[in-house]
Write an enzyme that holds these catalytic residues in place. Structure first.
Site, PDB file in Angstrom:
ATOM      1  N   HIS A  53      12.419  -7.114  -4.206  1.00 30.88           N
ATOM      2  CA  HIS A  53      12.090  -8.245  -3.343  1.00 30.88           C
ATOM      3  C   HIS A  53      12.203  -9.489  -4.207  1.00 30.88           C
ATOM      4  O   HIS A  53      11.456  -9.639  -5.171  1.00 30.88           O
ATOM      5  CB  HIS A  53      10.648  -8.143  -2.831  1.00 30.88           C
ATOM      6  CG  HIS A  53      10.480  -7.223  -1.665  1.00 30.88           C
ATOM      7  ND1 HIS A  53       9.254  -6.829  -1.198  1.00 30.88           N
ATOM      8  CD2 HIS A  53      11.407  -6.655  -0.848  1.00 30.88           C
ATOM      9  CE1 HIS A  53       9.431  -6.035  -0.159  1.00 30.88           C
ATOM     10  NE2 HIS A  53      10.707  -5.912   0.073  1.00 30.88           N
ATOM     11  N   GLU A  89       5.273  -0.604  -3.274  1.00 32.23           N
ATOM     12  CA  GLU A  89       5.590  -1.946  -3.764  1.00 32.23           C
ATOM     13  C   GLU A  89       4.494  -2.451  -4.692  1.00 32.23           C
ATOM     14  O   GLU A  89       3.304  -2.319  -4.402  1.00 32.23           O
ATOM     15  CB  GLU A  89       5.730  -2.910  -2.571  1.00 32.23           C
ATOM     16  CG  GLU A  89       5.962  -4.356  -3.023  1.00 32.23           C
ATOM     17  CD  GLU A  89       6.291  -5.307  -1.879  1.00 32.23           C
ATOM     18  OE1 GLU A  89       6.470  -4.842  -0.737  1.00 32.23           O
ATOM     19  OE2 GLU A  89       6.354  -6.515  -2.145  1.00 32.23           O
ATOM     20  N   GLU A 124      12.202 -12.546   0.682  1.00 30.68           N
ATOM     21  CA  GLU A 124      11.061 -12.709   1.594  1.00 30.68           C
ATOM     22  C   GLU A 124      10.523 -14.126   1.391  1.00 30.68           C
ATOM     23  O   GLU A 124       9.322 -14.333   1.305  1.00 30.68           O
ATOM     24  CB  GLU A 124       9.949 -11.714   1.274  1.00 30.68           C
ATOM     25  CG  GLU A 124      10.299 -10.266   1.435  1.00 30.68           C
ATOM     26  CD  GLU A 124       9.180  -9.343   0.979  1.00 30.68           C
ATOM     27  OE1 GLU A 124       8.938  -8.346   1.651  1.00 30.68           O
ATOM     28  OE2 GLU A 124       8.541  -9.637  -0.052  1.00 30.68           O
ATOM     29  N   HIS A 162       9.616  -2.471   6.473  1.00 32.08           N
ATOM     30  CA  HIS A 162       8.381  -2.815   5.767  1.00 32.08           C
ATOM     31  C   HIS A 162       7.211  -2.392   6.641  1.00 32.08           C
ATOM     32  O   HIS A 162       7.167  -2.702   7.824  1.00 32.08           O
ATOM     33  CB  HIS A 162       8.314  -4.315   5.475  1.00 32.08           C
ATOM     34  CG  HIS A 162       7.311  -4.661   4.412  1.00 32.08           C
ATOM     35  ND1 HIS A 162       5.967  -4.470   4.577  1.00 32.08           N
ATOM     36  CD2 HIS A 162       7.465  -5.152   3.157  1.00 32.08           C
ATOM     37  CE1 HIS A 162       5.331  -4.841   3.470  1.00 32.08           C
ATOM     38  NE2 HIS A 162       6.217  -5.246   2.590  1.00 32.08           N
ATOM     39  N   HIS A 219       5.102 -10.809  -6.908  1.00 31.90           N
ATOM     40  CA  HIS A 219       3.904  -9.990  -7.148  1.00 31.90           C
ATOM     41  C   HIS A 219       3.829  -9.555  -8.611  1.00 31.90           C
ATOM     42  O   HIS A 219       2.754  -9.548  -9.220  1.00 31.90           O
ATOM     43  CB  HIS A 219       3.916  -8.732  -6.273  1.00 31.90           C
ATOM     44  CG  HIS A 219       3.964  -9.011  -4.806  1.00 31.90           C
ATOM     45  ND1 HIS A 219       4.111  -8.026  -3.860  1.00 31.90           N
ATOM     46  CD2 HIS A 219       3.880 -10.176  -4.110  1.00 31.90           C
ATOM     47  CE1 HIS A 219       4.123  -8.567  -2.645  1.00 31.90           C
ATOM     48  NE2 HIS A 219       3.991  -9.862  -2.781  1.00 31.90           N
ATOM     49  N   ASP A 243       8.693  -6.412  -6.473  1.00 29.36           N
ATOM     50  CA  ASP A 243       8.637  -7.766  -5.922  1.00 29.36           C
ATOM     51  C   ASP A 243       8.448  -8.718  -7.106  1.00 29.36           C
ATOM     52  O   ASP A 243       7.486  -8.591  -7.865  1.00 29.36           O
ATOM     53  CB  ASP A 243       7.459  -7.866  -4.937  1.00 29.36           C
ATOM     54  CG  ASP A 243       7.407  -9.209  -4.230  1.00 29.36           C
ATOM     55  OD1 ASP A 243       7.328 -10.235  -4.934  1.00 29.36           O
ATOM     56  OD2 ASP A 243       7.438  -9.242  -2.995  1.00 29.36           O
ATOM     57  N   HIS A 302       2.622  -1.305   0.747  1.00 30.31           N
ATOM     58  CA  HIS A 302       1.718  -1.777  -0.305  1.00 30.31           C
ATOM     59  C   HIS A 302       0.647  -0.699  -0.489  1.00 30.31           C
ATOM     60  O   HIS A 302       0.090  -0.218   0.510  1.00 30.31           O
ATOM     61  CB  HIS A 302       1.046  -3.085   0.106  1.00 30.31           C
ATOM     62  CG  HIS A 302       1.996  -4.232   0.267  1.00 30.31           C
ATOM     63  ND1 HIS A 302       1.580  -5.532   0.376  1.00 30.31           N
ATOM     64  CD2 HIS A 302       3.345  -4.282   0.323  1.00 30.31           C
ATOM     65  CE1 HIS A 302       2.631  -6.328   0.502  1.00 30.31           C
ATOM     66  NE2 HIS A 302       3.705  -5.595   0.483  1.00 30.31           N
ATOM     67  N   TYR A 335       0.963  -4.870   7.650  1.00 27.35           N
ATOM     68  CA  TYR A 335      -0.022  -5.439   6.728  1.00 27.35           C
ATOM     69  C   TYR A 335      -1.405  -4.816   6.895  1.00 27.35           C
ATOM     70  O   TYR A 335      -2.195  -4.793   5.970  1.00 27.35           O
ATOM     71  CB  TYR A 335      -0.115  -6.954   6.912  1.00 27.35           C
ATOM     72  CG  TYR A 335       1.138  -7.651   6.495  1.00 27.35           C
ATOM     73  CD1 TYR A 335       1.597  -7.546   5.182  1.00 27.35           C
ATOM     74  CD2 TYR A 335       1.895  -8.398   7.387  1.00 27.35           C
ATOM     75  CE1 TYR A 335       2.769  -8.168   4.783  1.00 27.35           C
ATOM     76  CE2 TYR A 335       3.061  -9.021   7.002  1.00 27.35           C
ATOM     77  CZ  TYR A 335       3.492  -8.906   5.705  1.00 27.35           C
ATOM     78  OH  TYR A 335       4.653  -9.512   5.312  1.00 27.35           O
ATOM     79  N   ARG A 365       1.179  -7.075  12.729  1.00 26.75           N
ATOM     80  CA  ARG A 365      -0.206  -7.549  12.689  1.00 26.75           C
ATOM     81  C   ARG A 365      -1.098  -6.924  13.741  1.00 26.75           C
ATOM     82  O   ARG A 365      -2.199  -7.378  13.990  1.00 26.75           O
ATOM     83  CB  ARG A 365      -0.242  -9.075  12.777  1.00 26.75           C
ATOM     84  CG  ARG A 365       0.519  -9.713  11.627  1.00 26.75           C
ATOM     85  CD  ARG A 365       0.358 -11.200  11.519  1.00 26.75           C
ATOM     86  NE  ARG A 365       1.375 -11.735  10.620  1.00 26.75           N
ATOM     87  CZ  ARG A 365       1.267 -11.776   9.298  1.00 26.75           C
ATOM     88  NH1 ARG A 365       0.182 -11.318   8.711  1.00 26.75           N
ATOM     89  NH2 ARG A 365       2.237 -12.261   8.552  1.00 26.75           N
ATOM     90  N   HIS A 372       4.650 -16.619  -2.095  1.00 28.79           N
ATOM     91  CA  HIS A 372       6.098 -16.658  -2.283  1.00 28.79           C
ATOM     92  C   HIS A 372       6.642 -18.081  -2.224  1.00 28.79           C
ATOM     93  O   HIS A 372       6.188 -18.881  -1.425  1.00 28.79           O
ATOM     94  CB  HIS A 372       6.802 -15.836  -1.204  1.00 28.79           C
ATOM     95  CG  HIS A 372       6.430 -14.380  -1.228  1.00 28.79           C
ATOM     96  ND1 HIS A 372       7.054 -13.448  -0.443  1.00 28.79           N
ATOM     97  CD2 HIS A 372       5.502 -13.698  -1.938  1.00 28.79           C
ATOM     98  CE1 HIS A 372       6.522 -12.252  -0.666  1.00 28.79           C
ATOM     99  NE2 HIS A 372       5.578 -12.387  -1.566  1.00 28.79           N
ATOM    100  N   ASP A 419      -0.625 -14.003  -4.416  1.00 31.89           N
ATOM    101  CA  ASP A 419       0.562 -13.557  -3.701  1.00 31.89           C
ATOM    102  C   ASP A 419       1.098 -14.715  -2.855  1.00 31.89           C
ATOM    103  O   ASP A 419       0.864 -14.777  -1.658  1.00 31.89           O
ATOM    104  CB  ASP A 419       0.184 -12.354  -2.824  1.00 31.89           C
ATOM    105  CG  ASP A 419       1.355 -11.831  -2.008  1.00 31.89           C
ATOM    106  OD1 ASP A 419       2.466 -12.361  -2.162  1.00 31.89           O
ATOM    107  OD2 ASP A 419       1.149 -10.894  -1.217  1.00 31.89           O
TER     108      ASP A 419
HETATM  109 ZN   LIG Z   1       7.432  -8.112  -1.147  1.00 37.44          ZN
END
Ligand SMILES: [Zn+2]
Length: 292
Positions: free
Chosen positions: A214, A142, A259, A66, A180, A177, A106, A69, A36, A229, A227
């Site tokens: 994922h 992804e 995740e 990964h 997603h 994923d 992403h 973001y 982040r 999860h 999005d």
């Molecule tokens: Zn994912």
């Protein structure tokens, strides 16, 4: 199938391996740096060595990094695009340094500039990386839920980006994923739904491009672009969706990484157990079919 989780690197990179082993993971995913923030503290040689040493006899056969973001390679803002490129490069190089098989990213959002422009910017960044650095880990695009101006909200879009990357078959793959994909409108609740997605990928860029899954249940409805999860079996995909995934023989060799949230409903250990239970059931059924 090989199951695993996204684990924390708090306390040192090698700690991720310890956490993975404790959970019984056969594959792990990590952030190689603060996910982040733009600032990156340098990766020290001793951290890399300790990570590789810990991994050596851990039973963990796949490590995925990964990306951050904040990274948006598709941004119409040149400054953000440049910052994103630096960070993308850093994450992909780090993945290579620690011996990770994959770096997952992403595709990002075009912010109003349009899909085509977004595809071009992402492909440009990948092609630049290939010129400026050395490819050691595969980069996986992804699928995104496709909210707002996200450009990765369909399999066709991902393949259109991949088509514009040089020598893509050598170093650019896809990450599926489940949450997603469902949010993007692909009904993964049934074997037929899974079949349709695999056929689409096969037709557009070949199933060999699909490298990693994922596994996340989805809180939102089919195609609602949310999005969010959920724990395996607690969302809209349900246990049936994940059982249907396991019915696809082409997916059996792939790492499946959780995740899922960690809250009062459960954690990685409980979700791993749910997936493994489904897998054991599937294997028993498979054996009965074979012995008939
Ligand atoms: Zn994912």
């Amino acid at each position: 199938m090989r199951f695993g989780c996204h684990v924390s690197i708090a306390g040192g990179l090698y700690k991720a391996i310890e956490r993975g082993v404790e959970l019984g993971c056969e594959a792990i995913q990590i952030f190689a740096s603060n996910p982040r923030g733009w600032r990156v503290s340098p990766l020290r040689a001793e951290d890399v060595a300790r990570f590789k040493e810990a991994r050596a006899d851990s039973g963990i056969s796949v490590v995925a990094v990964h990306s951050t973001y904040l990274v948006n390679l598709a941004s119409p803002n040149p400054e953000i695009r440049e910052k994103s490129y630096s960070r993308f490069r850093e994450d992909l190089e780090r993945a290579g340094q620690i011996g990770a098989e994959y770096m997952i990213i992403h595709p990002g959002s075009h912010g109003g500039a349009g899909l085509e422009t977004g595809f071009d910017y992402v492909a440009e960044a990948f092609n630049r990386f290939r010129q400026e650095s050395e490819v050691k880990s595969m980069a996986l695009l992804e699928i995104e839920a496709g909210g707002g101006t996200e450009i990765g909200g369909s399999w066709d879009n991902l393949c259109r980006i991949r088509d514009r990357i040089e020598a893509a078959e050598e170093w650019v793959g896809l990450c599926l994923d489940t949450c997603h994909s469902f949010a993007a409108g692909y009904d993964l609740r049934t074997p037929e739904g899974w079949r349709a997605v695999l056929d689409t990928i096969k037709e557009r860029c070949g199933l060999a491009a699909l490298k990693l899954i994922h596994a996340n249940d989805a809180t939102g409805e089919l195609g609602d672009r949310l999005d969010r999860h959920s724990h395996i079996g607690h969302g809209r995909l349900g246990l049936a969706g994940f059982a249907a995934m396991m019915e696809q023989p082409e997916l059996h060799g792939l790492p499946v990484i959780l995740e899922t949230p960690e809250d009062e409903l459960g954690n990685f250990a409980t979700n791993l157990e749910t997936l493994r239970q489904l897998w054991r059931t599937r294997q028993k059924q498979g054996n009965t079919v074979n012995s008939r």
